[in-house]
Scaffold this motif. Sequence first.
Motif, PDB file in Angstrom:
ATOM      1  N   LEU A 519       0.819  -1.202   0.000  1.00 20.56           N
ATOM      2  CA  LEU A 519       0.000   0.000   0.000  1.00 20.56           C
ATOM      3  C   LEU A 519       0.858   1.259   0.000  1.00 20.56           C
ATOM      4  O   LEU A 519       1.931   1.292   0.614  1.00 20.56           O
ATOM      5  N   GLY A 520       0.377   2.287  -0.686  1.00 17.64           N
ATOM      6  CA  GLY A 520       0.974   3.609  -0.610  1.00 17.64           C
ATOM      7  C   GLY A 520       0.011   4.551   0.086  1.00 17.64           C
ATOM      8  O   GLY A 520      -1.190   4.547  -0.202  1.00 17.64           O
ATOM      9  N   GLY A 521       0.504   5.363   1.017  1.00 18.88           N
ATOM     10  CA  GLY A 521      -0.332   6.283   1.766  1.00 18.88           C
ATOM     11  C   GLY A 521       0.138   7.714   1.618  1.00 18.88           C
ATOM     12  O   GLY A 521       1.333   8.004   1.761  1.00 18.88           O
ATOM     13  N   ILE A 522      -0.796   8.633   1.340  1.00 20.84           N
ATOM     14  CA  ILE A 522      -0.460  10.040   1.090  1.00 20.84           C
ATOM     15  C   ILE A 522      -1.442  10.916   1.857  1.00 20.84           C
ATOM     16  O   ILE A 522      -2.655  10.683   1.815  1.00 20.84           O
ATOM     17  N   SER A 523      -0.926  11.946   2.521  1.00 21.17           N
ATOM     18  CA  SER A 523      -1.792  12.907   3.189  1.00 21.17           C
ATOM     19  C   SER A 523      -1.022  14.174   3.508  1.00 21.17           C
ATOM     20  O   SER A 523       0.196  14.147   3.686  1.00 21.17           O
ATOM     21  N   GLY A 524      -1.752  15.290   3.603  1.00 21.67           N
ATOM     22  CA  GLY A 524      -1.141  16.530   4.046  1.00 21.67           C
ATOM     23  C   GLY A 524      -1.274  16.723   5.535  1.00 21.67           C
ATOM     24  O   GLY A 524      -0.834  17.732   6.073  1.00 21.67           O
ATOM     25  N   ALA A 525      -1.894  15.748   6.211  1.00 25.45           N
ATOM     26  CA  ALA A 525      -2.067  15.805   7.666  1.00 25.45           C
ATOM     27  C   ALA A 525      -1.365  14.597   8.278  1.00 25.45           C
ATOM     28  O   ALA A 525      -1.609  13.454   7.873  1.00 25.45           O
ATOM     29  N   GLY A 526      -0.514  14.850   9.251  1.00 20.47           N
ATOM     30  CA  GLY A 526       0.275  13.763   9.832  1.00 20.47           C
ATOM     31  C   GLY A 526      -0.572  12.678  10.443  1.00 20.47           C
ATOM     32  O   GLY A 526      -0.276  11.486  10.300  1.00 20.47           O
ATOM     33  N   PHE A 527      -1.700  13.052  11.104  1.00 21.04           N
ATOM     34  CA  PHE A 527      -2.511  12.026  11.765  1.00 21.04           C
ATOM     35  C   PHE A 527      -3.139  11.081  10.747  1.00 21.04           C
ATOM     36  O   PHE A 527      -3.324   9.891  11.014  1.00 21.04           O
ATOM     37  N   GLU A 528      -3.453  11.609   9.548  1.00 17.62           N
ATOM     38  CA  GLU A 528      -4.044  10.748   8.531  1.00 17.62           C
ATOM     39  C   GLU A 528      -2.999   9.817   7.918  1.00 17.62           C
ATOM     40  O   GLU A 528      -3.297   8.657   7.616  1.00 17.62           O
ATOM     41  N   GLY A 546       4.412  -0.287   1.120  1.00 17.85           N
ATOM     42  CA  GLY A 546       5.419  -0.606   0.119  1.00 17.85           C
ATOM     43  C   GLY A 546       6.658   0.277   0.245  1.00 17.85           C
ATOM     44  O   GLY A 546       6.598   1.418   0.709  1.00 17.85           O
ATOM     45  N   ILE A 547       7.791  -0.262  -0.178  1.00 16.15           N
ATOM     46  CA  ILE A 547       9.061   0.480  -0.160  1.00 16.15           C
ATOM     47  C   ILE A 547       9.257   1.124  -1.531  1.00 16.15           C
ATOM     48  O   ILE A 547       9.381   0.428  -2.549  1.00 16.15           O
ATOM     49  N   LEU A 548       9.283   2.427  -1.578  1.00  9.56           N
ATOM     50  CA  LEU A 548       9.379   3.153  -2.844  1.00  9.56           C
ATOM     51  C   LEU A 548      10.723   2.911  -3.531  1.00  9.56           C
ATOM     52  O   LEU A 548      11.770   2.871  -2.872  1.00  9.56           O
ATOM     53  N   ARG A 572       8.799   9.451   2.130  1.00 10.01           N
ATOM     54  CA  ARG A 572       8.664   8.144   2.791  1.00 10.01           C
ATOM     55  C   ARG A 572       7.280   7.596   2.467  1.00 10.01           C
ATOM     56  O   ARG A 572       6.490   8.235   1.775  1.00 10.01           O
ATOM     57  N   ASN A 573       6.973   6.444   2.972  1.00 13.08           N
ATOM     58  CA  ASN A 573       5.648   5.854   2.799  1.00 13.08           C
ATOM     59  C   ASN A 573       5.170   5.291   4.145  1.00 13.08           C
ATOM     60  O   ASN A 573       5.809   4.388   4.670  1.00 13.08           O
ATOM     61  N   PRO A 574       4.102   5.860   4.723  1.00 11.43           N
ATOM     62  CA  PRO A 574       3.242   6.908   4.183  1.00 11.43           C
ATOM     63  C   PRO A 574       3.929   8.262   4.227  1.00 11.43           C
ATOM     64  O   PRO A 574       4.812   8.491   5.045  1.00 11.43           O
ATOM     65  N   ILE A 575       3.469   9.152   3.346  1.00 11.68           N
ATOM     66  CA  ILE A 575       4.097  10.463   3.244  1.00 11.68           C
ATOM     67  C   ILE A 575       3.136  11.554   3.718  1.00 11.68           C
ATOM     68  O   ILE A 575       1.957  11.559   3.355  1.00 11.68           O
ATOM     69  N   ASP A 576       3.646  12.456   4.543  1.00 13.89           N
ATOM     70  CA  ASP A 576       2.904  13.640   4.978  1.00 13.89           C
ATOM     71  C   ASP A 576       3.384  14.798   4.121  1.00 13.89           C
ATOM     72  O   ASP A 576       4.494  15.307   4.299  1.00 13.89           O
ATOM     73  N   GLU A 591       0.005  10.019  -8.526  1.00 20.00           N
ATOM     74  CA  GLU A 591       0.346   9.256  -9.730  1.00 20.00           C
ATOM     75  C   GLU A 591       1.760   8.698  -9.643  1.00 20.00           C
ATOM     76  O   GLU A 591       2.023   7.595 -10.148  1.00 20.00           O
ATOM     77  N   ALA A 592       2.660   9.402  -9.000  1.00 17.55           N
ATOM     78  CA  ALA A 592       4.016   8.865  -8.822  1.00 17.55           C
ATOM     79  C   ALA A 592       3.972   7.585  -7.981  1.00 17.55           C
ATOM     80  O   ALA A 592       4.669   6.606  -8.289  1.00 17.55           O
ATOM     81  N   PHE A 593       3.161   7.584  -6.931  1.00 17.11           N
ATOM     82  CA  PHE A 593       3.008   6.382  -6.110  1.00 17.11           C
ATOM     83  C   PHE A 593       2.403   5.243  -6.933  1.00 17.11           C
ATOM     84  O   PHE A 593       2.867   4.101  -6.876  1.00 17.11           O
ATOM     85  N   VAL A 594       1.363   5.549  -7.697  1.00 22.82           N
ATOM     86  CA  VAL A 594       0.682   4.514  -8.479  1.00 22.82           C
ATOM     87  C   VAL A 594       1.623   3.894  -9.504  1.00 22.82           C
ATOM     88  O   VAL A 594       1.557   2.684  -9.775  1.00 22.82           O
ATOM     89  N   GLN A 595       2.511   4.702 -10.066  1.00 20.73           N
ATOM     90  CA  GLN A 595       3.416   4.199 -11.097  1.00 20.73           C
ATOM     91  C   GLN A 595       4.569   3.377 -10.529  1.00 20.73           C
ATOM     92  O   GLN A 595       5.254   2.675 -11.278  1.00 20.73           O
ATOM     93  N   ASP A 596       4.770   3.428  -9.220  1.00 25.01           N
ATOM     94  CA  ASP A 596       5.866   2.667  -8.612  1.00 25.01           C
ATOM     95  C   ASP A 596       5.532   1.172  -8.634  1.00 25.01           C
ATOM     96  O   ASP A 596       4.470   0.760  -8.158  1.00 25.01           O
ATOM     97  N   PRO A 597       6.421   0.323  -9.177  1.00 22.01           N
ATOM     98  CA  PRO A 597       6.137  -1.117  -9.235  1.00 22.01           C
ATOM     99  C   PRO A 597       6.053  -1.778  -7.868  1.00 22.01           C
ATOM    100  O   PRO A 597       5.562  -2.911  -7.757  1.00 22.01           O
ATOM    101  N   ASN A 598       6.532  -1.104  -6.816  1.00 21.60           N
ATOM    102  CA  ASN A 598       6.461  -1.661  -5.467  1.00 21.60           C
ATOM    103  C   ASN A 598       5.186  -1.269  -4.718  1.00 21.60           C
ATOM    104  O   ASN A 598       5.030  -1.588  -3.545  1.00 21.60           O
ATOM    105  N   ILE A 599       4.280  -0.573  -5.405  1.00 16.44           N
ATOM    106  CA  ILE A 599       3.012  -0.149  -4.809  1.00 16.44           C
ATOM    107  C   ILE A 599       1.868  -0.798  -5.584  1.00 16.44           C
ATOM    108  O   ILE A 599       1.816  -0.723  -6.813  1.00 16.44           O
TER     109      ILE A 599
END
Length: 706
Positions: A519-528, A546-548, A572-576, A591-599
Amino acid sequence: MQNPPESSADFACSSAGATAIFRQAASAGRDALNKTELLALLSILGIAFKEDTVPAGIPAAGELRISLNNTREFGMVISAGSGGFDVGLNEGNFSKDRASVHAATELTDSDDYLDLFRRTLAYQKLAGIAKRDQLPLPDAQLRVCFDRLLVLARGCSPGNPETPFVLQSLVLDPVHVGTALLVRSARCELAAPLARRLSRPIHKIDKLVHPASIGIIGVSANSMNFGRIILRNLIGSGYSKERMIILRPGEKEIDGVKCAESLRSLEGKLDLLIVAVAASAVYGLVDEIIESDAVESVMLIPGSLGETQKSREPAQALAARINAAHGKKGGGPIFLGANCLGVVSHPGSYDSWFIPLERLPKPQKKAERNSVMLSQSGAFMVTRLSLNPWLDPRYMLAMGNQTDLTHGDLLSYFCERPEIETIGVYVEGFKDLDGLAFAKAVRRAVLNGKQVVVYKSGKTAAGAGGVMGHTASIAGAATLFESVVRHAGAIVAADFSAFDDLFYIAGALHRKKIGGKRLGGISGAGFEAVGIADSIESDNFAMQMGILEPGTVKHLEEILAAKKLDALVEVRNPIDINPGADDEAHMQITEAFVQDPNIDAVVVALDPTAPSVRALEESKLRPGYDISDPQSIVHLMPPIVDRNLKPIVGIVHGGKLYDAMTAGLMDGGVCVFRSTARGTRALVRYVEARHYADALRKRSGSGEAR
């Protein structure tokens, strides 16, 4: 094991000895085997019996209970789990599949059931003992035992029309596994086979959901009763008045629809008759419907048929008369209900619910409606659709009391429909052995590439009492239900919210490719960002962050630098990604996360309260900086979701102010949740189900994993 046969076929031949033992007990008028007969049966099964003897060197941790039980809903079920003192512990104290596991014997084999049993604490204790004592794992003994029990179960199951008796239960307790299986106590009970209902002609469900003609009885000529509301809904949903007829003596037409005096006065056979009369009038009317043979399918709207003590005996007699009609040439009519809200069939161009359309409009929310919802409770479907119109099923059927058509019948029909991809089911209770028919239909649906999401009510004594008062159903044990149905391939929801989440995500992501579980996780809030990582486990499955790849890390650093966020954000993953990230930054990073073969899948929290995100329906502080801007996430995200096969789940974690943003994304085909935890957990459960479905299809040889 003692002198094990070389194959299950060999044991099937020797099981004639078991049949003789059962016949001996039955001929003596007993419904249980005596000790001599039990010993003979255990010998056939290859299990040694040592009453009240604990094998040397085998601690209590190695005790098991293995059983076969004839259940009312699922027929023969095999169960295995902790034995000895642990048997008395409430299964609610354990995570799913830890105390014991259950499977319908007709849907498993010894290898499959051994895989299931490996999840239990009992097996893990056995494996620990074997490792400590430097012995082989007990798999060989268990596999042979399960194989023999399954052969025995199939020969004496209620589904075998040739068996003179049914194996009611066989309990081996406790079982010790060492170099051989040893049981200290056992009991076996028999029962006479029960008469089974005739099969319903389920091909006529096609007439029910795609009727070329509809008749209605119970329409008031001068007031807005249920029958009149149904008539107005039929007209309002686009069904042609010329294909409808109202059965009402003394009237020529109502609301522009012609009336007829009676069923016998009709010129042709109706595909569907909707019955909206008082409950007291139903009994005689059903007899007339059967005798006239003027109808292919019937919808019984009235309630109180079987839900009260006074009505149960007449309702049972009515069901028996309907069942007998299925033995006639042509199979007789099929009946949906009673206590039935009705049907919404978009392909059939009709809505027979007695909820006025102004209270529950049903605009098309999907480019292609590809799901079906089946429910004993009509209000369950009404509430689900009111809360989330993006569920947007192709068909919605309320089955009520299952006077005739059952869960198994309806699922058996829809599991073969190629245009249906997801099926949601609300279950209160099953008719006798219909749980087995339902589980088989679940398995066929999954093998056909569909997902089935199920919620079962009546999990507590109080809940079961409420079910009886609603649709006269009796709910079986919740743990047994979940174990059997989940093993068949269904996604079982724990509560209403989980059902909504799972049914929605199954429909939204059905055509996406489920690869691994990174899984790849993205948020602008640290708690999320942390919340995504904290929500990646279910009871028996876990995703991993996943390891990017280095190339992805470099690309992300370039995006952050261009947005002047590189000094604030570490890749990092997840990324704030910081509240300073705007709409474009969110989407470029996604889209960068989605294109990563490790995600393999991405959850992205879209930070509606962040000042840099165009999340408002209308901004007074910055006019035009809102969701109508072509550079808003609402416009940028749908194309990214559409062109990528990997699942992307968006999170809009905010209040009513951001409903318009959420609606815009969902209208664009983006899978959106309003909570990070709910969205991530739903994705994890869905990925788990898709992996299990792939395994089932590979095992059956029905096709490549999707």
